[in-house]
Structure formats: C-alpha cells, structure tokens
Write an enzyme that holds these catalytic residues in place. Structure first.
Site, PDB file in Angstrom:
ATOM      1  N   THR A   1       0.845  -1.200   0.000  1.00 30.91           N
ATOM      2  CA  THR A   1       0.000   0.000   0.000  1.00 30.91           C
ATOM      3  C   THR A   1       0.878   1.246   0.000  1.00 30.91           C
ATOM      4  O   THR A   1       1.948   1.249   0.617  1.00 30.91           O
ATOM      5  CB  THR A   1      -0.879   0.009   1.269  1.00 30.91           C
ATOM      6  N   GLY A   2       0.396   2.302  -0.654  1.00 31.64           N
ATOM      7  CA  GLY A   2       1.087   3.594  -0.572  1.00 31.64           C
ATOM      8  C   GLY A   2       1.380   4.182  -1.938  1.00 31.64           C
ATOM      9  O   GLY A   2       1.052   3.589  -2.975  1.00 31.64           O
TER      10      GLY A   2
ATOM     11  N   GLU B   1      -0.490  -5.738   5.693  1.00 28.75           N
ATOM     12  CA  GLU B   1       0.843  -5.803   5.072  1.00 28.75           C
ATOM     13  C   GLU B   1       1.700  -6.855   5.780  1.00 28.75           C
ATOM     14  O   GLU B   1       2.398  -7.639   5.137  1.00 28.75           O
ATOM     15  CB  GLU B   1       1.516  -4.428   5.150  1.00 28.75           C
TER      16      GLU B   1
ATOM     17  N   LYS C   1      14.277   7.245   2.396  1.00 23.35           N
ATOM     18  CA  LYS C   1      13.750   6.380   3.464  1.00 23.35           C
ATOM     19  C   LYS C   1      14.841   5.578   4.177  1.00 23.35           C
ATOM     20  O   LYS C   1      14.579   4.932   5.184  1.00 23.35           O
ATOM     21  CB  LYS C   1      12.728   5.386   2.873  1.00 23.35           C
TER      22      LYS C   1
HETATM   23  C1  5RP Z   1       1.365   1.818   4.372  1.00 29.05           C
HETATM   24  C2  5RP Z   1       2.838   1.686   4.353  1.00 29.05           C
HETATM   25  C3  5RP Z   1       3.567   2.287   3.194  1.00 29.05           C
HETATM   26  O1  5RP Z   1       4.332   1.309   2.590  1.00 29.05           O
HETATM   27  C4  5RP Z   1       4.459   3.382   3.701  1.00 29.05           C
HETATM   28  O2  5RP Z   1       3.683   4.324   4.429  1.00 29.05           O
HETATM   29  C5  5RP Z   1       5.184   4.098   2.562  1.00 29.05           C
HETATM   30  O3  5RP Z   1       4.277   4.792   1.773  1.00 29.05           O
HETATM   31  P1  5RP Z   1       4.732   5.683   0.536  1.00 29.05           P
HETATM   32  O4  5RP Z   1       5.190   4.746  -0.529  1.00 29.05           O
HETATM   33  O5  5RP Z   1       3.483   6.446   0.169  1.00 29.05           O
HETATM   34  O6  5RP Z   1       5.826   6.607   1.008  1.00 29.05           O
HETATM   35  O7  5RP Z   1       3.468   1.103   5.206  1.00 29.05           O
HETATM   36  O8  5RP Z   1       0.834   1.294   5.554  1.00 29.05           O
END
Ligand code: 5RP
Length: 212
Positions: free
Chosen positions: A28-29, A103, A121
């Site tokens: 997700t994301g 997840e 990150k």
């Molecule tokens: C969702 C998550 C996502 O993987 C995490 O927040 C990273 O998101 P993005 O790719 O939008 O930076 O853990 O629960």
C-alpha cells in the site's frame, strides 16, 4: 525529502521479480501505486494479486488486475511493498498509510519480500519516523501507557480508522537499536493488533530507485 522519481524507479525495478503466472502480493502507498501501474502493463502475464488494503484493491481492480483472497492463494512467491524507514539490516518501519496489519500478514505469507523505497527512506537507526501501532479501540489508553513505559511518546492518529476497524497510535521519540526485541515487546501488549516494525520478518531485497 521523498522523491517521486526514486519511487517510480524503485517500483519499476521490482518488475524484475515478477514472473509469468505469479500471484503477486501487493502493499500500500504512493510507491506501490507506481508498482501497480507497472504491473498493469503485464496484467495478462500474471494470475492475480493479493491486496493489503482497500486502497490498493481499488487501484488494482481499476487497472484490470484480479484481486483474490489470501486464504485462496496459499503461500505467495512474491510480496512488493513500500516503507517509511529502512535500516541497513533491511528492518522497516511501516504503517504510515495505516495498512500495517494486512501488510504484515502478506509479508509473513510470502517467500520473498521486495521493498521499494526512494533513497530518503534509508536511515542508520529506525525511529525518526513515528512508529505506527494498530490497536483495538477500547485498549487505546492502556496501550499508550505501556508504550510510554517503553520510552515512547504515543500520539493517537485521530480520525483514522484502519480497514480492520481499529485505531493507530504513532509512537514518537524512539531510537530503535534492537528492532527484533522491540517488535516482540510491543506485540506482547494486550490490545495491540500489530506494530509497524518489520524486523522478525524483514525485507529480503530493498530497491531504492537511485538515479542511474
Ligand atoms: C502503508 C505503508 C507504506 O508502505 C508506507 O507508508 C510508505 O508509503 P509511501 O510509498 O506512500 O511513502 O506502510 O501502511
């Protein structure tokens, strides 16, 4: 600072791990949204996806990719997901998008976990990003008090309900030097559904989408 080019490159690089006939676990994301776009270009090539959130399910279906239940798929060969932080040992903080429980379930049920992140990150020590903890709503205050005893400052993500009908506490001021031990300690608190530390089952591969 997050960078869209890095996210897109990491997502595209993950396509190397997708093989014909696969059922692909999908996180997700915003980084995963790029992966779903790339996956859609090969939708005739894969069997289906198992989704970690209502948000990803909507994106997958909108792009013509079948979504099936994890109970029907059996163990998955591949899970692709983003993260909020990643340390040099491939331990992760996840849950910024509140999808951490599903997840973590899919990661546990997958033989290979490919994590896609932009270079911002990467951290030496996890914890600058507040650690998400999904809690049963009636246990919110109890869990928060226990998290304070562990040295954190929990903040209720007010207004957010997870796909499982639960709430999120974001724990600030942690410096996570032993992610496996902290993951286990937080999991032991009654009322915790999931902690967004992915250390016992961490990523197998991390793709950071650096500039070529
Ligand atoms: C969702 C998550 C996502 O993987 C995490 O927040 C990273 O998101 P993005 O790719 O939008 O930076 O853990 O629960």
């Amino acid at each position: 600072m997050a960078n869209e080019g890095g996210k897109r490159r990491a997502a595209r690089a993950a396509m190397r791990y997708v093989e014909p006939g696969m059922i692909v676990g999908v996180g997700t994301g915003s980084t995963v949204a790029y992966f779903i776009d790339a996956l859609a270009e090969r939708r005739g090539d894969i069997e289906a996806a198992v989704s970690s959130s209502e948000q990803s399910t909507r994106l997958l279906k909108a792009r013509g990719i079948d979504v099936i239940d994890l109970n029907a798929s059996g163990e998955l060969a591949l899970y692709v997901d983003g993260a909020d932080e990643c340390d040099p040992q491939r331990c992760l903080i996840k849950g910024g998008g509140a999808a951490l429980t599903r997840e973590k379930i899919i990661a546990a049920a997958s033989r290979q976990f490919v994590c896609i992140i932009d270079p911002s990150k990467r951290v030496d020590v996890l914890g600058k990003f507040p650690l998400p903890v999904e809690v049963i709503p009636m246990a919110r205050s109890h869990v928060a008090r226990q998290l304070v005893l562990l040295g954190g400052q929990p903040v209720w993500r007010d207004g957010v309900t997870t796909d499982n009908g639960n709430w999120i506490l974001d724990v600030h001021n942690l410096r996570i030097t032993d992610p496996v031990t902290l993951e286990s300690a937080i999991n032991q608190i009654v009322g915790v559904v999931t902690v967004g530390l992915f250390a016992a089952r961490r990523a197998d591969v991390v793709l950071t989408g650096e500039e070529p």
